[in-house]
Design an enzyme around this catalytic site. Structure first.
Site, PDB file in Angstrom:
ATOM      1  N   MET A 152      45.529  46.732  38.035  1.00  0.00           N
ATOM      2  CA  MET A 152      44.909  45.634  37.296  1.00  0.00           C
ATOM      3  C   MET A 152      45.736  44.380  37.514  1.00  0.00           C
ATOM      4  SD  MET A 152      44.038  47.646  33.736  1.00  0.00           S
ATOM      5  CE  MET A 152      45.503  48.684  33.778  1.00  0.00           C
ATOM      6  N   VAL A 153      45.109  43.342  38.021  1.00  0.00           N
ATOM      7  CA  VAL A 153      45.814  42.099  38.308  1.00  0.00           C
ATOM      8  C   VAL A 153      46.469  41.572  37.035  1.00  0.00           C
ATOM      9  CG1 VAL A 153      45.565  39.705  39.056  1.00  0.00           C
ATOM     10  CG2 VAL A 153      44.321  41.520  40.245  1.00  0.00           C
ATOM     11  N   GLN A 162      49.819  48.502  45.567  1.00  0.00           N
ATOM     12  CA  GLN A 162      48.548  48.057  46.145  1.00  0.00           C
ATOM     13  C   GLN A 162      48.629  46.639  46.699  1.00  0.00           C
ATOM     14  OE1 GLN A 162      44.794  46.776  44.006  1.00  0.00           O
ATOM     15  NE2 GLN A 162      44.126  48.807  44.693  1.00  0.00           N
ATOM     16  N   CYS A 217      37.994  45.169  45.115  1.00  0.00           N
ATOM     17  CA  CYS A 217      37.879  44.017  44.215  1.00  0.00           C
ATOM     18  C   CYS A 217      36.560  43.283  44.469  1.00  0.00           C
ATOM     19  CB  CYS A 217      39.048  43.054  44.413  1.00  0.00           C
ATOM     20  SG  CYS A 217      38.975  41.612  43.312  1.00  0.00           S
ATOM     21  N   LYS A 258      41.479  52.194  47.958  1.00  0.00           N
ATOM     22  CA  LYS A 258      40.624  52.161  46.773  1.00  0.00           C
ATOM     23  C   LYS A 258      39.352  51.409  47.144  1.00  0.00           C
ATOM     24  CE  LYS A 258      40.702  51.418  41.795  1.00  0.00           C
ATOM     25  NZ  LYS A 258      39.461  50.643  41.654  1.00  0.00           N
ATOM     26  N   GLY A 302      36.031  55.065  36.911  1.00  0.00           N
ATOM     27  CA  GLY A 302      34.837  54.603  36.220  1.00  0.00           C
ATOM     28  C   GLY A 302      34.447  55.475  35.042  1.00  0.00           C
ATOM     29  N   ALA A 327      41.298  51.827  33.557  1.00  0.00           N
ATOM     30  CA  ALA A 327      41.775  50.440  33.626  1.00  0.00           C
ATOM     31  C   ALA A 327      41.565  49.729  32.296  1.00  0.00           C
ATOM     32  CB  ALA A 327      41.048  49.708  34.765  1.00  0.00           C
TER      33      ALA A 327
END
Length: 432
Positions: free
Chosen positions: A108-109, A161, A190, A229, A291, A314
């Protein structure tokens, strides 16, 4: 009770890297074998005394890097010579050596940084991804390098990543981090507009020769395995071919997000576990699912329905880092099924802040996590949130005081557990 900030930062690993600027796109590259391992230099980054605002580190930093011979000794021969059966066997041998983790923190950014990863590990996470790192900026900006990638010896298994669109730049970045991770991961998932503008992530699904060249470049030249991913195509056949191409190019582990590039709203659109299952059945390398993980029972159901090796979570973790230990937010705690637990998000926020004192990160990351963790509490008393938003320069004293203030105002929003669950956290932080 008033929480006091820690007085000193412990040793942890800090990385600064040097890469060349990013050239224009290249087509498929020929295989290049290289065994040189570049090690990391130790340099103390700027602290709050030097800068103001959310981009400064939240605490002073002490670096502790292995020497060049020590780092090199941890690495073996580049794995590019492995193909076919040997590649598959090596992929599974490596996964098995890590203990086959099932509950994994997704990339997660600005949110899956070291202190948050360590908090999630305390509450049951068995592996974690770093935030997505931009391979070009990683090399161009010393500030970016010093703040965006931190780790410690307890932070394993670890996926690092990168997003990229140039194989050579990606390789140079990956070589710098491979002594300190278990996989170098390429972000092909992304879906945001910034990825479209930057020509990376899920928008490389339109440029499969480039995707293949990125994976080949790493798999031919790194000693650590390469993972990818991805998101799914609208057509199952295209998705299966995509996964097989990545496996053939040298991918050793595939994380599949069961939504297409255009399906961005995870709250409105359910991930397709059946397509993830089809991918798992079509390839021979380990596959993990992404998900629909809102609480830990979702994770077990996903593993059963897809047959994958592990699951990623996430967004749900941002509000509830104790998700993998069996705790639920009230939204996912129906009456008669769940009861109040012995933990709440304010306690998790305090634990996170203590992690940040131990493992410093930019204040913007701290601010983001406090907003997520205390979002429901702020809705009860929006004036507290307003004061938080108006605080330009954060301090630990201010943030601990924020939690105290919410407590004093009588806010109580406990996390929940299933009635038939017994959730405990042992002294060493592992769920039991």
């Amino acid at each position: 009770m008033r929480f006091k900030p820690l007085q000193s930062a412990s040793l942890f690993t800090k990385f600064q890297l040097n890469l060349k600027s990013e050239p224009s796109f290249s087509p498929f590259n020929t295989f290049i074998m290289a065994s040189q391992i570049q090690t990391l230099s130790s340099q103390t980054p700027a602290t709050n005394a030097d800068n103001d605002g959310d981009d400064t580190l939240c605490s002073s930093v002490i670096t502790n890097l292995p020497s060049e011979p020590e780092a090199a000794a941890t690495l073996g021969r580049p794995i590019g010579y492995l193909t076919g059966e040997a590649h598959i066997e090596r992929a599974w041998a490596h996964w098995n050596s890590l203990g086959r983790p099932k509950l994994i923190v997704a990339p997660m950014v600005d949110n899956s940084e070291l202190p948050f990863r360590m908090l999630c590990r305390k509450y049951g996470a068995e592996a974690a991804y770093t935030p997505m790192l931009h391979s070009r900026i990683f090399g161009e900006s010393e500030k970016y390098r010093s703040e965006e990638f931190t780790t410690c010896k307890e932070d394993r298994p670890l996926f690092v990543q990168f997003c990229a669109n140039d194989p050579d730049i990606l390789l140079e970045s990956a070589r710098k981090v491979e002594p300190y991770c278990d996989y170098v991961d390429i972000n092909f998932g992304c879906p945001q507009r910034i990825a479209r503008r930057g020509n990376y992530g899920a928008f490389l699904m339109d440029k499969l020769p480039l995707v293949k060249s990125l994976v080949e470049k790493l798999s031919q030249n790194l000693t650590v395995p390469v993972s990818c991913k991805i998101r799914i195509f609208p057509d199952l056949h295209d998705t299966i071919n995509y996964a097989k191409m990545l496996e053939e190019a040298g991918c050793s582990l595939l994380a599949v997000h069961g939504r297409t590039r255009d399906e961005k709203d995870g709250k409105k659109i359910r991930a397709n576990w059946q397509i993830i299952k089809a991918v798992r059945e079509a390839v021979r390398i380990p596959v993990i699912a992404n998900g629909n993980i809102r609480y830990v029972e979702d994770a077990w159901q996903c593993l059963e329905e897809t047959g994958t090796e592990g699951v990623l979570s996430a967004e749900a973790l941002l509000e509830n880092p104790a998700l993998f230990a069996g705790y639920r937010t009230p939204e996912w705690a129906p009456p008669g099924v769940c009861r109040e637990g012995d933990l709440d998000q304010a306690e998790l926020a305090v634990e996170y802040l203590k992690m940040c004192e131990k493992y410093p990160v930019p204040w913007r990351m701290v601010r983001s996590h406090v907003h997520k963790l205390l979002g429901e509490w702020f809705r009860v008393h929006p004036s507290v949130r307003e004061d938080f938003n108006l605080q330009y320069k954060l301090t630990f004293e201010f943030l601990y005081g924020l939690v105290d203030r919410l407590r004093e105002l009588g806010v109580k929003i406990p996390l929940h557990v299933k009635d038939n669950d017994s959730i405990e956290v042992s002294a060493n932080g592992n769920s039991a």
